[in-house]
Design an enzyme around this catalytic site. Structure first.
Site, PDB file in Angstrom:
ATOM      1  CB  ILE A  29      -1.006   0.040   1.183  1.00  0.00           C
ATOM      2  CG1 ILE A  29      -0.295  -0.271   2.506  1.00  0.00           C
ATOM      3  CG2 ILE A  29      -2.153  -0.916   0.939  1.00  0.00           C
ATOM      4  CD1 ILE A  29      -1.197  -0.169   3.716  1.00  0.00           C
ATOM      5  N   GLY A  30       2.109   1.136   0.198  1.00  0.00           N
ATOM      6  CA  GLY A  30       2.922   2.355   0.197  1.00  0.00           C
ATOM      7  C   GLY A  30       4.368   2.031  -0.086  1.00  0.00           C
ATOM      8  CD  GLU A  31       7.674   0.481  -3.934  1.00  0.00           C
ATOM      9  OE1 GLU A  31       8.731  -0.067  -4.248  1.00  0.00           O
ATOM     10  OE2 GLU A  31       6.704   0.587  -4.706  1.00  0.00           O
ATOM     11  CG  PHE A  34      13.134   7.013   4.797  1.00  0.00           C
ATOM     12  CD1 PHE A  34      14.507   7.128   4.641  1.00  0.00           C
ATOM     13  CD2 PHE A  34      12.355   8.160   4.760  1.00  0.00           C
ATOM     14  CE1 PHE A  34      15.102   8.367   4.455  1.00  0.00           C
ATOM     15  CE2 PHE A  34      12.945   9.411   4.570  1.00  0.00           C
ATOM     16  CZ  PHE A  34      14.322   9.509   4.419  1.00  0.00           C
ATOM     17  CB  SER A  35       9.346   2.108   4.983  1.00  0.00           C
ATOM     18  OG  SER A  35       8.190   2.872   4.731  1.00  0.00           O
ATOM     19  CB  VAL A  37       3.454   0.628   4.109  1.00  0.00           C
ATOM     20  CG1 VAL A  37       2.337   0.297   5.096  1.00  0.00           C
ATOM     21  CG2 VAL A  37       4.433   1.627   4.724  1.00  0.00           C
ATOM     22  CG  ASP A 169       8.259  13.933   5.713  1.00  0.00           C
ATOM     23  OD1 ASP A 169       8.124  14.849   4.880  1.00  0.00           O
ATOM     24  OD2 ASP A 169       8.536  12.763   5.391  1.00  0.00           O
TER      25      ASP A 169
HETATM   26  P1  ADP Z   1       7.559   6.129   4.483  1.00  0.00           P
HETATM   27  O1  ADP Z   1       8.501   6.401   5.598  1.00  0.00           O
HETATM   28  O2  ADP Z   1       8.101   5.148   3.513  1.00  0.00           O
HETATM   29  O3  ADP Z   1       7.037   7.376   3.839  1.00  0.00           O
HETATM   30  P2  ADP Z   1       4.921   5.892   5.770  1.00  0.00           P
HETATM   31  O4  ADP Z   1       4.840   5.520   7.200  1.00  0.00           O
HETATM   32  O5  ADP Z   1       4.701   7.316   5.418  1.00  0.00           O
HETATM   33  O6  ADP Z   1       6.315   5.369   5.158  1.00  0.00           O
HETATM   34  O7  ADP Z   1       3.878   5.025   4.949  1.00  0.00           O
HETATM   35  C1  ADP Z   1       3.825   5.070   3.533  1.00  0.00           C
HETATM   36  C2  ADP Z   1       2.400   4.921   3.045  1.00  0.00           C
HETATM   37  O8  ADP Z   1       1.833   3.678   3.491  1.00  0.00           O
HETATM   38  C3  ADP Z   1       1.426   5.998   3.556  1.00  0.00           C
HETATM   39  O9  ADP Z   1       1.457   7.154   2.763  1.00  0.00           O
HETATM   40  C4  ADP Z   1       0.095   5.275   3.493  1.00  0.00           C
HETATM   41  O10 ADP Z   1      -0.420   5.316   2.183  1.00  0.00           O
HETATM   42  C5  ADP Z   1       0.462   3.847   3.823  1.00  0.00           C
HETATM   43  N1  ADP Z   1       0.277   3.600   5.271  1.00  0.00           N
HETATM   44  C6  ADP Z   1       1.177   3.782   6.252  1.00  0.00           C
HETATM   45  N2  ADP Z   1       0.679   3.467   7.462  1.00  0.00           N
HETATM   46  C7  ADP Z   1      -0.593   3.076   7.254  1.00  0.00           C
HETATM   47  C8  ADP Z   1      -1.669   2.629   8.115  1.00  0.00           C
HETATM   48  N3  ADP Z   1      -1.511   2.509   9.432  1.00  0.00           N
HETATM   49  N4  ADP Z   1      -2.858   2.318   7.547  1.00  0.00           N
HETATM   50  C9  ADP Z   1      -3.023   2.431   6.215  1.00  0.00           C
HETATM   51  N5  ADP Z   1      -2.078   2.834   5.364  1.00  0.00           N
HETATM   52  C10 ADP Z   1      -0.869   3.164   5.853  1.00  0.00           C
HETATM   53 MG    MG Z   2       5.752   8.860   4.439  1.00  0.00          MG
END
Ligand code: ADP
Ligand code: MG
Length: 395
Positions: A29-31, A34-35, A37, A169
């Site tokens: 769901i996320g890229e 730094f990570s 998800v 951020d």
């Molecule tokens: P990064 O450090 O890579 O930016 P984030 O913590 O911002 O990581 O998470 C990246 C993306 O993953 C978010 O923009 C969101 O779309 C999704 N995401 C992160 N945490 C959650 C959560 N608890 N529930 C749903 N989506 C999430």
């Molecule tokens: Mg982020």
């Protein structure tokens, strides 16, 4: 779920031995930088949380209103698994997990459920928060909806700032908003820090050196103010280059971050919140496009003008000079910028004057308090929540 994502999930499951015993990975769901998800189902949620009251409280907090009624059904319990890249420093990872742990009782910060490490890989497990993609709604949000969105964001920031934590951020992808619940949660504390963190300590610069250059800078600034103008950039500049935490996302950084102010406070996040509101009002995302700090300063100069930027620079003992003639002394009004961006300007002088509606004008008045170049005069999250633009949210 496409093949690439399935492959990625499989690779992750194979490298992180045992993760699929407890979690069924569903999707990526996320890229970010730094990570990565993933959305996953917690297969053992009921084994560890089989008391109804715990379950119900959790559900009320983290799931859609519809599921509230079926409290006895064993619905799948979703989590977000954040796989932090192995290239991140252990200090950084520890910092993120520690701050999240500190904020665990905050309703508007996505809490940390647990974290695991397998060899060099660390994963953080968070409750899955249902939200909409910013790109799907920023173009047609009504001002009344912006009030609710901003109210939710300030509620989160007030809690974080109360703990003297700078998020650093704040941007749409780090604030997950559910418009049906009119509630959002802050995520991503990867760059967050406690107020007063001395940046040089992490970089092994001797504290005495730090103090020396800071004094040098302020004397330089006083000379400037007293009228000892240097017309060109000093040739034999003996000052050390300035160090300060500049972390954050381009386009959302406050002037004092760009100007490398060494004493940044939680108020930097309020500027970023202002950029979000500006994005919503102009319907331009991203609003700023800068790729580096100097460009970012110049973009801000286009709006606020040279005079304000010079004043802002002096506040931090820096000198701001530009010889690009297109930057005007006083910049452009936010009203005008919003009208331009939303195509409400006329070339025909005789046409009826187009202007912002009453609600938009209210929003702009409030926006001025967020996009205030002087951090000491910028509105705090607590003050913002008491401002008419926000208190009117439910009227
Ligand atoms: P990064 O450090 O890579 O930016 P984030 O913590 O911002 O990581 O998470 C990246 C993306 O993953 C978010 O923009 C969101 O779309 C999704 N995401 C992160 N945490 C959650 C959560 N608890 N529930 C749903 N989506 C999430
Ligand atoms: Mg982020």
């Amino acid at each position: 779920v496409d093949d690439m994502v399935s492959e990625d999930i499989e690779r992750f499951e194979n490298s992180f031995v045992g993760i699929n015993k407890r979690y069924r990975l569903i999707n990526r769901i996320g890229e970010g930088t730094f990570s990565t998800v993933y959305k996953a189902e917690d297969l053992e949620y009921y084994k560890y949380n089989n008391r109804w009251d715990v379950d119900e409280r959790e559900r009320r907090k983290w799931s859609s209103p519809a599921s509230k009624t079926k409290r006895s059904a064993r619905k799948p319990h979703y989590v977000a698994i954040k796989k932090i890249y192995v290239t991140s420093s252990p200090i950084r990872i520890f910092n993120e997990l520690e701050l999240l742990f500190d904020l665990k009782n905050s309703d508007s910060v996505c809490p940390l459920i647990t974290a695991f490490r397998h060899q060099d890989q660390v994963v953080a497990v968070l409750p899955y928060f249902q939200h909409q993609d910013f790109r799907d709604y920023y173009k047609d949000m009504k001002v009344s909806e912006m009030r609710l969105y901003m109210k939710s964001l300030f509620t989160a920031l007030r809690e974080v700032h109360k703990k003297k934590i700078l998020h650093r951020d704040v941007k749409p992808t780090n604030f997950l908003y559910n418009k049906w619940q009119t509630r959002g949660v802050l995520v991503d504390f990867g760059l967050a820090e406690r107020e007063g963190t001395e940046w040089h300590q992490c970089n092994c610069t001797l504290p005495s050196d730090e103090r020396r250059y800071r004094i040098a800078h302020s004397v330089y600034a006083q000379n400037q103010q007293a009228g000892h103008q240097t017309t060109s950039y000093p040739k034999n500049d003996t000052r050390g280059s300035r160090r300060a935490n500049r972390a954050g996302t381009r386009g959302f950084r406050a002037p004092e971050v760009l100007l490398k102010c060494t004493q940044q406070t939680t108020i930097i996040d309020m500027w970023s919140a202002g950029v979000i509101l500006l994005t919503l009002l102009t319907r331009r995302f991203p609003f700023f496009h800068s790729t580096d700090d100097i460009d970012a300063l110049l973009e801000i100069t286009t709006i606020f003008g040279r005079k304000k930027m010079k004043e802002a620079a002096l506040l931090h003992g820096q000198v701001f000079e530009t010889n690009i003639p297109s930057y005007s002394e006083h910049g452009h009004s936010l009203e005008k910028i919003i009208l331009w961006c939303t195509g409400r300007t006329d070339s025909d002088k005789n046409a009826p004057k187009k202007e912002l509606d009453e609600e938009e004008k209210e929003a702009v008045a409030f926006l001025h308090k967020l996009l205030e170049c002087d951090p000491t005069r910028r509105i705090t999250a607590d003050e913002a929540l008491r401002h008419p633009f926000i208190t009117k949210a439910y009227e």
